[in-house]
Motif scaffolding. Structure first.
Motif, PDB file in Angstrom:
ATOM      1  N   PHE A 476       0.827  -1.204   0.000  1.00 16.62           N
ATOM      2  CA  PHE A 476       0.000   0.000   0.000  1.00 16.62           C
ATOM      3  C   PHE A 476       0.869   1.264   0.000  1.00 16.62           C
ATOM      4  N   SER A 477       1.882   1.312   0.870  1.00 16.04           N
ATOM      5  CA  SER A 477       2.769   2.481   0.915  1.00 16.04           C
ATOM      6  C   SER A 477       3.574   2.616  -0.369  1.00 16.04           C
ATOM      7  N   ALA A 478       4.008   1.479  -0.933  1.00 11.87           N
ATOM      8  CA  ALA A 478       4.795   1.534  -2.165  1.00 11.87           C
ATOM      9  C   ALA A 478       3.965   2.070  -3.327  1.00 11.87           C
ATOM     10  N   ARG A 479       2.702   1.664  -3.404  1.00  7.67           N
ATOM     11  CA  ARG A 479       1.846   2.183  -4.488  1.00  7.67           C
ATOM     12  C   ARG A 479       1.589   3.681  -4.334  1.00  7.67           C
ATOM     13  N   LYS A 480       1.427   4.134  -3.100  1.00  7.69           N
ATOM     14  CA  LYS A 480       1.276   5.575  -2.889  1.00  7.69           C
ATOM     15  C   LYS A 480       2.538   6.319  -3.293  1.00  7.69           C
ATOM     16  N   ALA A 481       3.707   5.726  -3.022  1.00 11.82           N
ATOM     17  CA  ALA A 481       4.964   6.361  -3.429  1.00 11.82           C
ATOM     18  C   ALA A 481       5.081   6.416  -4.945  1.00 11.82           C
ATOM     19  N   ILE A 482       4.613   5.367  -5.637  1.00 13.33           N
ATOM     20  CA  ILE A 482       4.667   5.370  -7.109  1.00 13.33           C
ATOM     21  C   ILE A 482       3.768   6.470  -7.671  1.00 13.33           C
ATOM     22  N   GLU A 483       2.598   6.667  -7.069  1.00 13.00           N
ATOM     23  CA  GLU A 483       1.722   7.750  -7.519  1.00 13.00           C
ATOM     24  C   GLU A 483       2.362   9.117  -7.262  1.00 13.00           C
ATOM     25  N   GLU A 484       3.086   9.235  -6.149  1.00  9.35           N
ATOM     26  CA  GLU A 484       3.703  10.518  -5.819  1.00  9.35           C
ATOM     27  C   GLU A 484       4.880  10.834  -6.740  1.00  9.35           C
ATOM     28  N   THR A 485       5.550   9.788  -7.275  1.00  8.42           N
ATOM     29  CA  THR A 485       6.684  10.032  -8.178  1.00  8.42           C
ATOM     30  C   THR A 485       6.260  10.716  -9.469  1.00  8.42           C
ATOM     31  N   CYS A 488       7.012  14.480  -9.138  1.00  8.03           N
ATOM     32  CA  CYS A 488       8.410  14.943  -9.173  1.00  8.03           C
ATOM     33  C   CYS A 488       9.216  14.291 -10.284  1.00  8.03           C
ATOM     34  N   ASN A 489       8.593  13.362 -11.054  1.00  8.49           N
ATOM     35  CA  ASN A 489       9.260  12.728 -12.194  1.00  8.49           C
ATOM     36  C   ASN A 489      10.572  12.062 -11.778  1.00  8.49           C
ATOM     37  N   SER A 490      10.513  11.287 -10.696  1.00  9.15           N
ATOM     38  CA  SER A 490      11.705  10.619 -10.172  1.00  9.15           C
ATOM     39  C   SER A 490      11.608   9.132 -10.482  1.00  9.15           C
ATOM     40  N   ASN A 491      12.363   8.684 -11.480  1.00  7.53           N
ATOM     41  CA  ASN A 491      12.374   7.266 -11.830  1.00  7.53           C
ATOM     42  C   ASN A 491      13.131   6.432 -10.806  1.00  7.53           C
ATOM     43  N   VAL A 492      14.042   7.063 -10.086  1.00  5.22           N
ATOM     44  CA  VAL A 492      14.820   6.324  -9.086  1.00  5.22           C
ATOM     45  C   VAL A 492      13.901   5.824  -7.976  1.00  5.22           C
ATOM     46  N   TRP A 493      13.104   6.731  -7.387  1.00  2.88           N
ATOM     47  CA  TRP A 493      12.212   6.324  -6.299  1.00  2.88           C
ATOM     48  C   TRP A 493      11.043   5.491  -6.819  1.00  2.88           C
ATOM     49  N   LYS A 494      10.687   5.659  -8.081  1.00 10.83           N
ATOM     50  CA  LYS A 494       9.659   4.804  -8.668  1.00 10.83           C
ATOM     51  C   LYS A 494      10.153   3.372  -8.779  1.00 10.83           C
ATOM     52  N   PHE A 495      11.417   3.205  -9.169  1.00 14.91           N
ATOM     53  CA  PHE A 495      11.996   1.867  -9.256  1.00 14.91           C
ATOM     54  C   PHE A 495      12.130   1.238  -7.863  1.00 14.91           C
ATOM     55  N   LEU A 496      12.575   2.034  -6.886  1.00 14.89           N
ATOM     56  CA  LEU A 496      12.736   1.499  -5.532  1.00 14.89           C
ATOM     57  C   LEU A 496      11.394   1.072  -4.933  1.00 14.89           C
ATOM     58  N   SER A 497      10.353   1.860  -5.163  1.00 17.19           N
ATOM     59  CA  SER A 497       9.030   1.499  -4.645  1.00 17.19           C
ATOM     60  C   SER A 497       8.488   0.258  -5.342  1.00 17.19           C
ATOM     61  N   THR A 498       8.752   0.135  -6.637  1.00 17.35           N
ATOM     62  CA  THR A 498       8.314  -1.071  -7.352  1.00 17.35           C
ATOM     63  C   THR A 498       9.031  -2.308  -6.836  1.00 17.35           C
TER      64      THR A 498
END
Length: 580
Positions: A476-485, A488-498
């Motif tokens: 749940f937290s990881a999906r919220k982080a992916i939506e938040e990326t 800010c257009n941050s592929n790094v944190w999108k990859f980490l959350s995935t």
């Protein structure tokens, strides 16, 4: 101190016979005089609680003794019980007026009580009335008090008030609105009030909302509290802070001490409230804006001091930030990820969050630099080790740095070995630490301003849930982080959350969901353009497929074994039929 005097008066009802030593053969007048003398004795030695105890006993025997009311009023004033002191004085004055006389000391006590209640206008009016009421030497005390009250009003409402109002006019107007809202009483039924406010009108007990303050406001209040105590208590201000913290100190209020815990808690709370009342009296007589006005009479010099202080803080903050960036890069180079994550959380959660844009004009750039460096360091841990074989058992868990044998986490119970016994009230310190960290991150999330900071906070919350084996909360937290990326257009944190989602599904051996999450991670890795990360995701996909094949093979073997077990008794049954 809190009274420890026991009440030795026997209880009403049919009890046992009264001991001989408790029987007092004196008349009530003599007994009342003894109690009054004991109260005066303890009052002279500043044992005010004992003094008021005996004054109360004296008033029970003689309720119309105005002298006892007068002495009890003085004792209450010494312990900051000014409201009670004023009531005692007025009660004594009422008994005197019934005899058509006036008493100057009692009237003077009323003026002193009004002055200590910070009612300067009422005290001034009362003093003027008494100067006309008495003559001769009796008026000297009132005249001296009148000079003090006039000077206090002059200091509070003099020239120092003008710059204070000009600087804080918006704040004063806001405080006035809050006070007016508190004074307005609504006598309607509670459910009607809640219905108009759009709240739930069904619950019988209204829910008390916790006041959540931003970290900057908490630090501002703490600083204002220290400055206030320093201005009025000088070097003793640290004792006030110590007394404030002592009220909830577990080393003092021990749960094992059943009798002294409540007494010490009441004692420290009462003494702190007394100190606070006296400090409010000092502040009402000499407000902080007046002290600042008298200390810095030259406005140009004051503005220069403030500007120099601002430049010093800005320069020191810049030096600290350069040192922080140097330490973060060093920890990334040494690949000490646990220490790096802890250091970033301490710096960003305890230091940077308290800096305003005026002190730290480059705050947004610094946040991007820190969180991107941490994100790249976390991405670098996803690497295929040497001599790794994808067809090994639990290869995907090893590649994702997840525990492969969970049975080691649980101790086997052995009868007679006390080290294996589990206490019913035992609290796991690891679980407590994880909950405190999640609570801290969630509070920071409420006041986070930038999207990249929210991505970091949501990722850390999900990682804490993952380490505590709460996989649904992690996803749940990881999906919220992916939506938040996306903000800010941050592929790094999108990859980490995935990858957090991948770890959660892999730990639960959900092969299909792991495959979907790995496909998403492969697309993000392609946008990052790092060959080692792309290879890592490809190896993860290969390991997942191998696990799927192994699971499919094991299922087919188990199915064939079940069929063979079923076929053996059926053939025997057929042969018996042939025989029959």
């Amino acid at each position: 101190m809190t009274s420890m005097v026991q009440n030795l008066i026997p209880q009403a009802g049919l009890g046992g016979p009264m001991p001989a030593w408790m029987k007092i053969d004196w008349s009530p007048e003599v007994e009342q005089g003894i109690y009054k003398d004991w109260g005066a004795y303890y009052s002279r030695r500043r044992r005010e609680n004992f003094a008021m105890y005996y004054y109360d006993k004296a008033l029970n025997l003689a309720p119309d003794d105005y002298v006892t009311y007068y002495h009890r009023s003085q004792s209450k004033r010494k312990t900051a019980q000014t409201e009670g002191a004023l009531q005692d004085c007025k009660e004594a004055q009422r008994f005197i007026k019934t005899a058509n006389t006036e008493n100057a000391p009692i009237n003077l006590e009323i003026c002193d009580a009004l002055y200590e209640l910070n009612q300067f206008e009422n005290a001034k009016a009362e003093l003027h009335n008494n100067t006309r009421l008495f003559t001769g030497n009796k008026t000297k005390g009132f005249e001296k008090r009148l000079i003090v009250v006039d000077e206090t009003i002059k200091e509070s409402c003099g020239d120092a008030l003008t710059p204070f109002f000009s600087e804080n006019d918006k704040l004063i107007f806001h405080v006035k609105q809050l006070l007016n809202a508190q004074n307005e009483k609504d006598d309607r039924v509670l459910w009607k009030i809640l219905k108009e406010q759009g709240k739930c009108d069904v619950i019988s007990i209204p829910e008390i909302e916790e006041e959540l303050l931003p970290p900057l406001e908490i630090a501002r209040r703490k600083r204002a509290f220290d400055v206030f105590n320093q201005m009025y208590m000088d070097e003793s201000w640290i004792d006030v802070v110590f007394l404030k913290n002592l009220r909830r100190n577990p080393n003092l209020l021990l749960n094992q001490c059943k009798y002294s815990k409540d007494y010490l808690g009441l004692l420290t709370t009462k003494q702190y409230e007394t100190v606070k009342k006296f400090l409010k009296m000092l502040h009402a007589r000499d407000p902080m804006y007046y002290l600042r006005y008298t200390k810095y009479s030259n406005k140009k010099m004051l503005a220069k001091f403030r500007e120099d202080y601002l430049f010093r803080v800005q320069y020191q903050t810049r030096r600290n930030m350069i040192s922080v960036l140097r330490s973060i890069r060093h920890l990334r180079a040494t690949k000490n990820l646990m220490r790096l994550a802890k250091y970033v959380e301490e710096v960003m959660g305890d230091y940077v969050v308290l800096k305003t844009s005026r002190i730290m004009p480059w705050k947004f750039e610094f946040l991007n630099e820190v969180y991107n460096t941490l994100g790249l360091a976390l991405v670098e841990q996803y690497d295929v080790p040497k001599y790794f074989r994808a067809n090994d058992k639990k290869a995907l868990l090893k590649l994702l740095h997840l525990p492969t044998d969970k049975s080691k986490d649980f101790k086997t119970f052995i009868f007679g070995v006390r080290s294996t016994h589990q206490e019913p009230d035992l609290v796991d310190p690891v679980v407590q630490r994880s909950r405190r960290l999640i609570s801290r991150l969630e509070k920071r999330m409420l006041f986070a301003k930038y999207s990249i900071e929210k991505c970091y906070l949501l990722h850390q919350i999900g990682d804490s849930h993952l380490q505590s084996n709460r996989f649904d909360e992690c996803c749940f937290s990881a999906r919220k982080a992916i939506e938040e990326t996306k903000n800010c257009n941050s592929n790094v944190w999108k990859f980490l959350s995935t990858m957090l989602i991948v770890k959660s599904h892999a730990a639960l051996h959900k092969i299909e969901r792991t495959k979907e999450a790995l496909d998403n991670a492969y697309q993000i890795a392609g946008s990052l353009g790092n060959p080692s990360i792309i290879r890592f995701v490809e190896v993860c996909i290969l390991c997942n497929e191998e696990e799927f094949l192994q699971k499919k093979t094991s299922l087919s073997i188990n199915a064939s074994r079940r069929e063979s077990k079923v076929s053996v008794p059926s053939s025997v049954f057929v042969s018996n039929d042939n025989i029959l």
